[in-house]
Scaffold this active site. Structure first.
Site, PDB file in Angstrom:
ATOM      1  CD  GLU A  55      41.425  34.838 -22.344  1.00  0.00           C
ATOM      2  OE1 GLU A  55      40.623  34.489 -21.445  1.00  0.00           O
ATOM      3  OE2 GLU A  55      42.199  35.804 -22.217  1.00  0.00           O
ATOM      4  CG  PHE A 117      53.810  38.760 -15.326  1.00  0.00           C
ATOM      5  CD1 PHE A 117      53.010  38.491 -14.220  1.00  0.00           C
ATOM      6  CD2 PHE A 117      53.300  39.548 -16.349  1.00  0.00           C
ATOM      7  CE1 PHE A 117      51.720  39.003 -14.130  1.00  0.00           C
ATOM      8  CE2 PHE A 117      52.008  40.073 -16.265  1.00  0.00           C
ATOM      9  CZ  PHE A 117      51.219  39.795 -15.148  1.00  0.00           C
ATOM     10  CD  GLN A 118      49.773  37.943 -17.925  1.00  0.00           C
ATOM     11  OE1 GLN A 118      50.053  38.420 -19.029  1.00  0.00           O
ATOM     12  NE2 GLN A 118      48.612  38.153 -17.334  1.00  0.00           N
ATOM     13  CE  LYS A 167      55.844  41.853 -25.283  1.00  0.00           C
ATOM     14  NZ  LYS A 167      55.484  42.492 -24.023  1.00  0.00           N
ATOM     15  CG  MET A 476      21.926  14.542 -18.402  1.00  0.00           C
ATOM     16  SD  MET A 476      20.547  13.496 -18.895  1.00  0.00           S
ATOM     17  CE  MET A 476      20.406  13.895 -20.629  1.00  0.00           C
TER      18      MET A 476
HETATM   19  C1  LIG Z   1      31.471  22.031 -17.725  1.00  0.00           C
HETATM   20  C2  LIG Z   1      30.599  20.936 -17.262  1.00  0.00           C
HETATM   21  N1  LIG Z   1      30.405  20.721 -15.946  1.00  0.00           N
HETATM   22  C3  LIG Z   1      29.597  19.719 -15.533  1.00  0.00           C
HETATM   23  C4  LIG Z   1      28.969  18.909 -16.420  1.00  0.00           C
HETATM   24  C5  LIG Z   1      28.086  17.778 -15.959  1.00  0.00           C
HETATM   25  N2  LIG Z   1      26.706  17.972 -16.399  1.00  0.00           N
HETATM   26  C6  LIG Z   1      26.209  17.355 -17.498  1.00  0.00           C
HETATM   27  S1  LIG Z   1      24.620  17.786 -17.821  1.00  0.00           S
HETATM   28  C7  LIG Z   1      24.573  18.802 -16.491  1.00  0.00           C
HETATM   29  C8  LIG Z   1      23.324  19.555 -16.150  1.00  0.00           C
HETATM   30  C9  LIG Z   1      23.076  20.664 -17.074  1.00  0.00           C
HETATM   31  O1  LIG Z   1      22.047  21.435 -16.528  1.00  0.00           O
HETATM   32  P1  LIG Z   1      21.321  22.517 -17.408  1.00  0.00           P
HETATM   33  O2  LIG Z   1      22.321  23.348 -18.108  1.00  0.00           O
HETATM   34  O3  LIG Z   1      20.322  23.233 -16.583  1.00  0.00           O
HETATM   35  O4  LIG Z   1      20.608  21.625 -18.524  1.00  0.00           O
HETATM   36  P2  LIG Z   1      19.397  20.581 -18.334  1.00  0.00           P
HETATM   37  O5  LIG Z   1      20.006  19.210 -18.200  1.00  0.00           O
HETATM   38  O6  LIG Z   1      18.632  20.975 -17.132  1.00  0.00           O
HETATM   39  O7  LIG Z   1      18.633  20.702 -19.600  1.00  0.00           O
HETATM   40  C10 LIG Z   1      25.788  18.789 -15.811  1.00  0.00           C
HETATM   41  C11 LIG Z   1      26.062  19.531 -14.563  1.00  0.00           C
HETATM   42  C12 LIG Z   1      29.215  19.159 -17.793  1.00  0.00           C
HETATM   43  N3  LIG Z   1      28.679  18.405 -18.755  1.00  0.00           N
HETATM   44  N4  LIG Z   1      30.005  20.178 -18.186  1.00  0.00           N
END
Ligand SMILES: Cc1ncc(C[n+]2csc(CCOP(=O)(O)OP(=O)(O)O)c2C)c(N)n1
Ligand SMILES: [Mg+2]
Lengths: 572, 170
Positions: A55, A117-118, A167, A476
């Site tokens: 979803e 439920f749910q 529902k 990042m």
């Molecule tokens: C759902 C979620 N969890 C954690 C983060 C924190 N976060 C921001 S950038 C990043 C790294 C992303 O890694 P990747 O998808 O390999 O992209 P890259 O930066 O290597 O291009 C993370 C873990 C986020 N933005 N969103």
């Protein structure tokens, strides 16, 4: 379907209403509480239901659809877990002001509150992340509620609206009367800007020596890109864009400074720092743009045009606010301009900054880099594609190197920064856009966050080009660890634990390729652009420890901007 | 600075929760809140006492306005208005204290609304600072329980009027 006396059940009313709202696509996933709706959906032919695999994917798909088309995205899910799975998507749509209507099933009215439920109090859970929400308590309210939901989602500052459908409400009957007009006395968005203030804006800009337009996603949402282009070009005004604003003004235009803010271009940020008049158009002075608010455009007279009054004076106190629809206000400012400002010297100065510190990357050691891949994609599509990024370094590099020439073609999760956005959002966009290529760009981390939607792409044969920028890291986060956390690369190295992305793609039935060779980028992209009747996946294995520059550290000033790596020996 | 904000809201399911969620989500302060009927059946009035500098109060008012179910928001701080609060104060009785409490109650034009051998309950109504004063004076007798209604307030002279109905056609 219709009975002669026009008595319909809730499910029939639901679809009658969607038809009148001109809904053509709905992203959903069935379950117990919405079975009655799916029973009727089976025979509905005015819209296409797209079955996602989670979803969250449905909401991002609806967002991608909405952002690419300007229409309202529609989601249908069941109660409980179906509803709670939408939460991240809803928060994402809220932060980026995306018009989406989410219909959730709910347990029968008499069981609400019984831990049935749910059962989940989804209205309560999503209250802080929706523009508005409704629990429909009587089938007689259903039609008006749906009408209001679409109206609220798509007008003013757009946003997600949730409609919870018990529902029994869907099953019970009443006479169907479609409400042609909606009247919500507490909701009257201001569209028309204050005439005197608009005049004043024009005078201030005309007298400016170093004016700068700071353009956000609001310009795109209001459909004001043409007005902006005319205004900027006629008056020779440089344009810096936020992440969401990219595409509002052609990135290839000489007056475009690209993105401003944390990973903005050196020249855009220097321009912000030195401008004497800053005109914010449909942007919200987000902390990723301003850094330290005390020093943001510190000498500038600040003008702020936005449809949402709460944005004004929220983060940065401005000198001249104008509340209203930014498209019309730009046109009005343009027509009130007594004369264009003298910006020749200012533009020259900005060009000097461009040369002083251009966007550069290492490209002669034979190793593959993200910037190179993005540049190639840009060259091949001439900035005309719809590019849907995920979150991370690849997102920032795309923002820097892909020069979007059209509005509604840069789809990315900006406000919430939701990893896992790209795959489903690109799928959603592909149902709205047929005449331009759709490119999904993800990191190796984020690609795994809604990876299940690859099968949705395969099943519906959507012509999305899925591109994985695989740097074997949560890049990042790794970058912040290197810069600000003592180089403790804690849980960001995926090199030993990434799946084989080509096999993954193939398992989902998607033709997939991989390379780490810069020389193969062209041919792989050409291959991808030659496929237009189904999805294709390309993995680019890029160098591991690269970093995105320039960077203004969180909460910092332009003077803190880092333009290159401090410790080059870490470049591995 | 303290501000009393008067909010007319639709008498809808969840309208109150939305206001409360907004306050907590944005980190705004609520000193007191009261909600009750108005002269119009479908509309309730919330009276919220909040605190903050001008920028915060500006945001509070705008954020309240932004909620779909709010019809009108007025910061009463810039108006002449009447504020009233009601307090029920239950005080433990000791030898000879009843007479004294009764005297204090009279001074504040309160009334005794319940009495037993061990305690009496006083009702005091008035501007919030009057209630504060009554509470201060009664405290040494030993307040066992207290309930304050929160402030209700209205602009003087003119009433807040509901916007005339206009149809939005889309
Ligand atoms: C759902 C979620 N969890 C954690 C983060 C924190 N976060 C921001 S950038 C990043 C790294 C992303 O890694 P990747 O998808 O390999 O992209 P890259 O930066 O290597 O291009 C993370 C873990 C986020 N933005 N969103
Ligand atoms: Mg990565």
């Amino acid at each position: 379907m219709k009975k002669s006396d026009n008595t319909l059940n809730g499910a029939e009313i639901f679809f009658e209403c969607l038809k009148r709202e001109k809904v053509e696509h709905i992203f959903g996933y069935p379950g117990g509480a919405v079975l009655k709706l799916y029973e009727h959906l089976h025979d509905v032919n005015f819209l296409q239901h797209i079955l996602v695999r989670h979803e969250q994917g449905a909401v991002h798909a609806a967002e991608g659809y909405a952002k690419a088309s300007g229409k309202t995205g529609v989601v249908l899910v069941t109660s409980g877990p179906g509803a709670t799975n939408t939460v991240t998507g809803i928060a994402d749509a809220y932060m980026d002001s995306v018009p989406v209507v989410i219909f959730t099933g709910q347990v029968p009215s008499h069981l609400i509150g019984n831990d049935a439920f749910q059962e989940a109090d989804i209205v309560g859970i999503t209250r802080p992340i929706t523009k508005h929400s409704f629990l429909v308590r009587d089938v007689k309210e259903l039609a008006l509620t749906i009408r209001k939901a679409f109206y609220i989602a798509s007008t003013g500052r757009p946003g997600p609206v949730l409609v919870d459908l018990p529902k029994d409400v869907i099953a019970s009957k009443c006479e169907f009367v479609y409400p042609e007009d909606v009247e919500i006395r507490g909701y009257k968005p201001t569209y028309k800007g204050h005439t005197n203030q608009i005049k004043k804006v024009a005078e201030v800009i005309a007298a400016a020596k170093r004016p700068l337009l700071y353009v956000g996603g609001g310009v795109i949402m209001s459909g004001g890109s043409q007005e902006l282009a005319l205004f900027a070009r006629e008056n020779k005004l440089p344009v810096a864009m936020t992440l969401q604003g990219l595409g509002a003004f052609p990135g290839t235009d000489d007056l475009s400074l690209g993105m401003l803010g944390m990973h903005g271009t050196y020249w855009a940020n220097r321009a912000v720092d030195n401008c004497d008049v800053l005109v914010s158009l449909g942007a919200r002075f987000d902390d990723r743009v301003t850094g330290k608010v005390e020093t943001f455009a510190k000498n500038a007279y600040k003008i702020h045009v936005d449809i949402d009054p709460t944005c004004i004076d929220k983060n940065v106190v401005v000198d001249l606010p104008v509340v209203g629809d930014v498209k019309h206000i730009i046109a009005e400012i343009a027509s009130e301009m007594p004369n264009p400002p003298e910006t020749g010297e200012w533009l020259e100065q900005i060009n000097e900054w461009r040369e002083e510190c251009p966007l550069v990357y290492e490209d002669n050691d034979g190793r593959l880099r993200t910037e190179f891949v993005i540049e190639k994609i840009f060259q091949k599509t001439k900035g005309e594609a719809v590019v849907v990024t995920d979150v991370g370094q690849h997102q920032m590099w795309t923002a820097q190197y892909y020069k979007y020439n059209n509005p509604r073609s840069n789809l990315t999760s900006g406000g919430l920064g939701t990893m896992g956005f790209s795959i489903p959002a690109a799928i959603g966009a592909s149902f709205a856009v047929k005449d331009r290529p759709i490119i999904s760009i993800s990191g190796d981390g984020g690609f795994q966050m809604n990876i299940q939607e690859l099968i949705t792409a395969a099943a519906y044969k959507v012509p999305v080009k899925f591109i994985i920028i695989n740097n074997s890291f949560l890049g990042m986060v790794r970058q912040w660890q290197e810069l600000f956390h003592a180089e403790k690369f804690s849980f960001t190295d995926l090199s030993a634990s990434n799946p084989d992305f080509v096999k993954v793609g193939e398992a989902f039935g998607i033709e997939s390729y991989s390379t780490d060779n810069p020389k193969e980028v062209d041919s792989l992209l050409d291959k991808a652009f030659s496929v237009n009747d189904r999805a294709i996946l390309l993995e680019f294995k890029v160098v591991k420890a690269d970093m995105v520059f320039p960077m203004v550290p969180s909460g910092g000033s332009i003077s803190d901007m880092m333009v290159k790596r401090l410790n080059p020996k870490r470049m591995i | 600075m303290k501000h009393t904000i008067s909010v007319l809201v639709e008498n809808h399911f969840g309208a109150f929760d939305r206001v409360a969620t907004m306050f907590s989500g944005k980190g705004f302060n609520i000193r007191s809140i009261s909600i009750g009927e108005t002269e119009i059946a479908e509309i309730s009035r919330m009276t919220i006492v909040t605190e903050g500098d001008d920028q915060i109060i500006d945001q509070v008012v705008k954020q309240l306005n932004r909620l779909i179910d709010t019809i009108k928001v007025v910061d009463l701080a810039d108006t002449y208005h009447v504020e009233r609060e009601l307090a029920l104060i239950s005080i433990g009785l000791h030898k000879g204290s009843m007479e004294q409490i009764k005297n204090i109650c009279d001074i504040f034009r309160g009334s005794i609304v319940d009495i037993t051998n061990k305690s009496m309950m006083i009702e005091v109504t008035g501007p919030p600072d009057k209630i504060d004063a009554a509470v201060n004076v009664l405290a040494p007798f030993g307040i066992k329980e207290m309930a304050r209604s929160g402030i209700v307030a209205l602009k003087r002279g003119e009433q807040l009027k509901i916007q005339k109905k206009e149809n939005i056609t889309t």
